[in-house]
Design a protein around this motif. Structure first.
Motif, mmCIF file in Angstrom:
data_model
loop_
_atom_site.group_PDB
_atom_site.id
_atom_site.type_symbol
_atom_site.label_atom_id
_atom_site.label_comp_id
_atom_site.label_asym_id
_atom_site.label_seq_id
_atom_site.Cartn_x
_atom_site.Cartn_y
_atom_site.Cartn_z
ATOM 1 N N LEU A 61 0.838 -1.190 0.000
ATOM 2 C CA LEU A 61 0.000 0.000 0.000
ATOM 3 C C LEU A 61 0.877 1.246 0.000
ATOM 4 O O LEU A 61 1.941 1.273 0.626
ATOM 5 N N ASP A 65 -2.348 5.910 1.674
ATOM 6 C CA ASP A 65 -3.595 5.144 1.667
ATOM 7 C C ASP A 65 -3.823 4.362 2.965
ATOM 8 O O ASP A 65 -4.852 3.696 3.110
ATOM 9 N N TYR A 177 -6.360 0.027 -6.389
ATOM 10 C CA TYR A 177 -5.884 -1.320 -6.066
ATOM 11 C C TYR A 177 -6.848 -2.364 -6.612
ATOM 12 O O TYR A 177 -8.050 -2.123 -6.716
ATOM 13 N N TYR A 185 -6.699 -6.103 2.740
ATOM 14 C CA TYR A 185 -6.363 -5.073 3.723
ATOM 15 C C TYR A 185 -7.567 -4.656 4.557
ATOM 16 O O TYR A 185 -7.416 -4.291 5.732
#
Length: 301
Positions: A61, A65, A177, A185
């Motif tokens: 990541l 973010d 993503y 996540y």
């Protein structure tokens, strides 16, 4: 039959069974927080190897973010599960799964506020149908019953609100993503938050025998990993709007399992309320021109 629809039906069926597995664990003496933590941990045991294989390594990541995914995990990985399993505990699987499916109506309102998405007459009608159905399912016409079950009703509505927020977080996350990174996540951060609130060692007294491990593994794998894989596979073969409607088999499955396996009951007005909520799902998920796929609220659960 298009194979894509079969995958979507599998996903909806698997999601619909979550409440029953949770009910089995709650009956063993686990709390809604226990069940929420178990679901996160077990699903990660399957999700992490899958993501590693698909992406050839651990997905990273961007630092900016982290706040987004932390909030995503807090709301949809932790709070949603706690509220939904509290509703199952207090109100029963049947009522909980119907109240949960006010989510598309909430998602419509949130999308209007967050992204200025147009509120078409069909979507506005869906919101009205959902509220009316919720009133009937919660037995708002019976003040005595409503008072006795107020905690379960409020938890169920809270689950619908947090589930509806998935579309807001998901749309932002999916812009940068892939789907598997988003799900990973969200689940990871949610489980971390639940671990801060929960004492895993407290589960040791329950963690033995098929009565525990059967529903625990089923909740995390069949109720989380399998539907995610099935839904994302199906989306490659079916339009997003159509997939959303087909996946709405989830509350139907949840209600049927609650009635058949757990002996729960709905009166005539509650049944009418269920029909209104299901109708609202169809109206809320009606395809709109140039609608981004990432705005789909039920794409990953």
């Amino acid at each position: 039959m298009n194979k894509g629809y079969a995958w979507i039906l599998l996903a909806g069926t698997a999601w619909g069974s979550i409440g029953v597995f949770a009910r089995r664990l709650l009956d063993l003496g686990l709390s809604p927080l226990d069940v929420s933590w178990l679901r996160g941990v077990v699903s990660l045991l399957g999700l992490v190897p899958l993501v590693l294989c698909r992406q050839g390594g651990w997905p990273r990541l961007a630092r900016e973010d982290l706040k987004l995914f932390a909030a995503f995990g807090l709301v949809n990985g932790a709070l949603y599960n706690i509220l939904y399993f509290t509703a199952v505990d207090k109100a029963g699987v049947t009522t909980a799964v119907i109240l949960l499916y006010t989510a598309p109506a909430f998602a419509t309102l949130f999308a209007r506020l967050a992204f200025a998405e147009p509120l078409s007459p069909g979507k506005a009608f869906a919101v009205a149908l959902s509220l009316a159905g919720c009133f009937l399912v919660a037995r708002g016409y019976n003040l005595t019953a409503l008072r006795l079950n107020l905690a379960g009703v409020l938890a169920g509505l809270g689950a619908g609100v947090t589930y509806g927020l998935y579309g807001i977080f998901g749309k932002k996350a999916r812009a940068r993503y892939p789907a598997e990174t988003t799900v990973l996540y969200c689940t990871l951060f949610g489980t971390l938050f639940l671990t801060l609130l929960h004492r895993p060692l407290a589960l040791v007294q329950h963690a033995h025998g098929p009565a525990f491990w059967g529903p625990a593994l089923s909740l995390g794998l069949w109720g989380s990993l399998v539907p995610w894989v099935a839904y994302t596979t199906g989306l490659g073969l079916v339009e997003v709007g159509r997939a959303a409607v087909v996946a709405s088999v989830e509350p139907v499955v949840g209600v049927i399992l609650g009635l058949v396996l757990l002996g729960e009951r709905l009166d005539l007005l509650q049944t009418a309320g269920m029909a209104l909520v299901l109708a609202a799902v169809v109206f809320a998920q009606a395809p709109a021109p140039s609608r981004p796929a990432g705005s789909k609220v039920l794409a990953e659960k």
